[in-house]
Design a protein around this motif. Structure first.
Motif, PDB file in Angstrom:
ATOM      1  N   VAL A   9       0.828  -1.209   0.000  1.00  0.00           N
ATOM      2  CA  VAL A   9       0.000   0.000   0.000  1.00  0.00           C
ATOM      3  C   VAL A   9       0.858   1.253   0.000  1.00  0.00           C
ATOM      4  CG1 VAL A   9      -1.746   1.321   1.262  1.00  0.00           C
ATOM      5  CG2 VAL A   9      -1.925  -1.179   1.134  1.00  0.00           C
ATOM      6  N   ARG A  10       1.780   1.362   0.926  1.00  0.00           N
ATOM      7  CA  ARG A  10       2.600   2.576   1.043  1.00  0.00           C
ATOM      8  C   ARG A  10       3.619   2.703  -0.083  1.00  0.00           C
ATOM      9  NH1 ARG A  10       3.089   0.775   6.374  1.00  0.00           N
ATOM     10  NH2 ARG A  10       5.286   0.276   5.977  1.00  0.00           N
ATOM     11  N   ASP A  11       4.120   1.566  -0.562  1.00  0.00           N
ATOM     12  CA  ASP A  11       5.200   1.588  -1.553  1.00  0.00           C
ATOM     13  C   ASP A  11       4.779   0.898  -2.852  1.00  0.00           C
ATOM     14  OD1 ASP A  11       7.017   2.682   0.446  1.00  0.00           O
ATOM     15  OD2 ASP A  11       7.045   0.675   1.300  1.00  0.00           O
ATOM     16  N   GLY A  12       3.543   1.196  -3.295  1.00  0.00           N
ATOM     17  CA  GLY A  12       3.007   0.518  -4.468  1.00  0.00           C
ATOM     18  C   GLY A  12       3.884   0.632  -5.700  1.00  0.00           C
ATOM     19  N   ASP A  56     -12.360  -1.691  -5.634  1.00  0.00           N
ATOM     20  CA  ASP A  56     -11.244  -0.954  -5.074  1.00  0.00           C
ATOM     21  C   ASP A  56     -10.139  -0.689  -6.083  1.00  0.00           C
ATOM     22  OD1 ASP A  56     -12.374  -0.779  -2.628  1.00  0.00           O
ATOM     23  OD2 ASP A  56     -11.460  -2.603  -1.855  1.00  0.00           O
ATOM     24  N   SER A  57     -10.113  -1.458  -7.191  1.00  0.00           N
ATOM     25  CA  SER A  57      -8.957  -1.367  -8.086  1.00  0.00           C
ATOM     26  C   SER A  57      -8.827   0.027  -8.700  1.00  0.00           C
ATOM     27  CB  SER A  57      -9.040  -2.428  -9.188  1.00  0.00           C
ATOM     28  OG  SER A  57     -10.225  -2.272  -9.947  1.00  0.00           O
ATOM     29  N   ALA A  58      -9.944   0.628  -9.095  1.00  0.00           N
ATOM     30  CA  ALA A  58      -9.882   1.941  -9.704  1.00  0.00           C
ATOM     31  C   ALA A  58      -9.372   2.989  -8.713  1.00  0.00           C
ATOM     32  CB  ALA A  58     -11.250   2.357 -10.225  1.00  0.00           C
ATOM     33  N   SER A  59      -9.840   2.892  -7.469  1.00  0.00           N
ATOM     34  CA  SER A  59      -9.403   3.855  -6.475  1.00  0.00           C
ATOM     35  C   SER A  59      -7.932   3.710  -6.158  1.00  0.00           C
ATOM     36  CB  SER A  59     -10.235   3.721  -5.194  1.00  0.00           C
ATOM     37  OG  SER A  59     -10.079   2.439  -4.631  1.00  0.00           O
ATOM     38  N   VAL A  60      -7.437   2.461  -6.168  1.00  0.00           N
ATOM     39  CA  VAL A  60      -6.013   2.242  -5.924  1.00  0.00           C
ATOM     40  C   VAL A  60      -5.192   2.899  -7.020  1.00  0.00           C
ATOM     41  CG1 VAL A  60      -4.195   0.526  -5.823  1.00  0.00           C
ATOM     42  CG2 VAL A  60      -6.326   0.119  -4.627  1.00  0.00           C
ATOM     43  N   ALA A  61      -5.595   2.674  -8.285  1.00  0.00           N
ATOM     44  CA  ALA A  61      -4.848   3.262  -9.395  1.00  0.00           C
ATOM     45  C   ALA A  61      -4.874   4.788  -9.302  1.00  0.00           C
ATOM     46  CB  ALA A  61      -5.468   2.796 -10.723  1.00  0.00           C
ATOM     47  N   GLU A  62      -6.033   5.341  -8.900  1.00  0.00           N
ATOM     48  CA  GLU A  62      -6.155   6.791  -8.795  1.00  0.00           C
ATOM     49  C   GLU A  62      -5.232   7.328  -7.714  1.00  0.00           C
ATOM     50  OE1 GLU A  62      -9.580  10.148  -7.773  1.00  0.00           O
ATOM     51  OE2 GLU A  62     -10.133   8.068  -8.167  1.00  0.00           O
ATOM     52  N   GLU A  63      -5.181   6.610  -6.563  1.00  0.00           N
ATOM     53  CA  GLU A  63      -4.348   7.061  -5.460  1.00  0.00           C
ATOM     54  C   GLU A  63      -2.878   7.066  -5.857  1.00  0.00           C
ATOM     55  OE1 GLU A  63      -5.283   4.492  -2.304  1.00  0.00           O
ATOM     56  OE2 GLU A  63      -7.306   5.252  -2.027  1.00  0.00           O
ATOM     57  N   GLU A  64      -2.453   6.065  -6.668  1.00  0.00           N
ATOM     58  CA  GLU A  64      -1.044   5.963  -7.027  1.00  0.00           C
ATOM     59  C   GLU A  64      -0.608   7.107  -7.944  1.00  0.00           C
ATOM     60  OE1 GLU A  64       1.005   4.173  -5.718  1.00  0.00           O
ATOM     61  OE2 GLU A  64      -0.124   2.557  -4.789  1.00  0.00           O
ATOM     62  N   THR A  65      -1.578   7.740  -8.637  1.00  0.00           N
ATOM     63  CA  THR A  65      -1.227   8.804  -9.558  1.00  0.00           C
ATOM     64  C   THR A  65      -1.203  10.164  -8.903  1.00  0.00           C
ATOM     65  OG1 THR A  65      -3.527   9.100 -10.235  1.00  0.00           O
ATOM     66  CG2 THR A  65      -2.201   7.517 -11.482  1.00  0.00           C
TER      67      THR A  65
END
Length: 336
Positions: free
Chosen positions: A71-74, A326-335
């Motif tokens: 999570v922190r270091d995706g 959750d996958s879309a939100s994860v990708a959004e957070e990483e950007t």
């Protein structure tokens, strides 16, 4: 995290609403080995891979891949991994070389280096003769090899293989097994989910069995076979039409045994070697000639049956293929 482990989870959990898909699992993959993840359809195997690959955020628990938190270091995790899913992810309209070149360029490699790496992988996966052909002309086995090659363009030290040989014929499956063995021999760590118990037996150094999102057993293939106790007696009559008679005779004369028909043979778990001559004498007295009669360790299929209550299924994990909210939100957070 142990320095010996390339992948390690602690209480990893994933919920989809009220559905608990992965329930507080603890698994670890030793560096430079193959960890096999087994389980019935819908057990949560693909969900685990998606979390480890940072495609889906865990609901609770933690996991580290290559020493980095998912999570922190995706971004760091993604730089260390390759992923081959259940279905080929290559572009059918491009040639084999164009697919690999495209991925190399996406990874930031200079054009010359990307082209060199593409040709190196095409040769390694015996696809160099088809490098200039559109992928839509490839056989199923060729597509899977190209898909695996695509996951290796960046030379990842950790590779996630989610049922990589689904739908392949035995020859193509064997070719892919050889490729995986060579990768591990070169130091790559592989986490492999599979619906083929023979595949886990052939490739895995360690195995985790998951059922209903929980880890229900861990160990090497031989440790798991020994865990359920006893051995397996395989009996194959010379005349295939006698296989049901063999099964019935054993069931009638030994009420404590549970003989099963597997193809043209009968298998039965036994805890006492002394029972073998008794069974042999019974069959001989009925005039049943045999072509195979031997005792060996229980197979992983018997282990799977004992642990989960049914044999491994071969259908696609439809229940795990649903969109992950959750996958879309994860990708959004990483950007961000």
């Amino acid at each position: 995290m142990s320095h010996d482990n390339a992948v390690e989870t602690d209480g990893l959990t994933k919920n989809f609403g009220t559905l608990v898909a992965v329930d507080r699992i603890d698994v670890s993959a030793r560096a430079g080995t193959v960890l096999g993840v087994l389980g019935p359809n819908g057990a949560g195997k693909t969900t685990v891979v998606r979390m480890l690959a940072t495609l889906s955020a865990p609901t609770a628990g933690t996991a580290r891949v290559g020493g980095f938190d998912i999570v922190r270091d995706g971004a760091r995790v993604r730089s260390l991994i390759g992923l081959t899913g259940q279905f080929a992810g290559v572009d059918e309209l491009l040639t084999g070389e164009e697919n690999l070149l495209f991925i190399g360029r996406l990874l930031g490699k200079p054009r010359g280096e990307a082209r060199s790496r593409a040709r190196e992988l095409l040769a390694q996966f015996h696809l160099d003769d088809a490098a200039d052909r559109a992928v839509k002309t490839y056989s199923g086995g060729m597509r899977r090899r190209l898909d695996l090659a695509a996951s290796l363009v960046g030379r990842p030290p950790i590779l996630f293989l989610d049922e990589p040989t689904t739908g392949l014929d035995p020859r193509a499956r064997g070719e892919l097994w050889d490729i995986v063995r060579n990768l591990v021999g070169g130091g790559t760590t592989v986490l492999l989910t599979t619906q083929y118990l023979e595949e886990a037996d052939q490739l895995a150094d360690d195995i985790v069995v998951i059922d209903h999102g929980k880890v229900i057993a861990t160990g090497t293939p031989n440790q798991l076979k020994a865990k359920i106790g006893g051995q397996t007696l395989r009996i194959q009559p010379d005349d295939p039409t006698h296989v049901e008679t063999v099964r019935a005779l054993i069931a009638e004369s030994h009420a404590d045994l549970d003989p099963l028909i597997e193809g043209s043979a009968v298998t039965v778990g036994v805890n006492d070697d002394a029972i073998m001559p008794v069974i042999a004498a019974t069959l001989q007295s009925r005039g049943i000639a045999l072509t195979d009669f031997h005792l060996g360790l229980s197979s992983l299929d018997e282990v799977f049956l004992t642990l989960t209550g049914h044999r491994a299924e071969t259908d696609d994990e439809a229940s795990e293929a649903k969109p992950d909210p959750d996958s879309a939100s994860v990708a959004e957070e990483e950007t961000k």
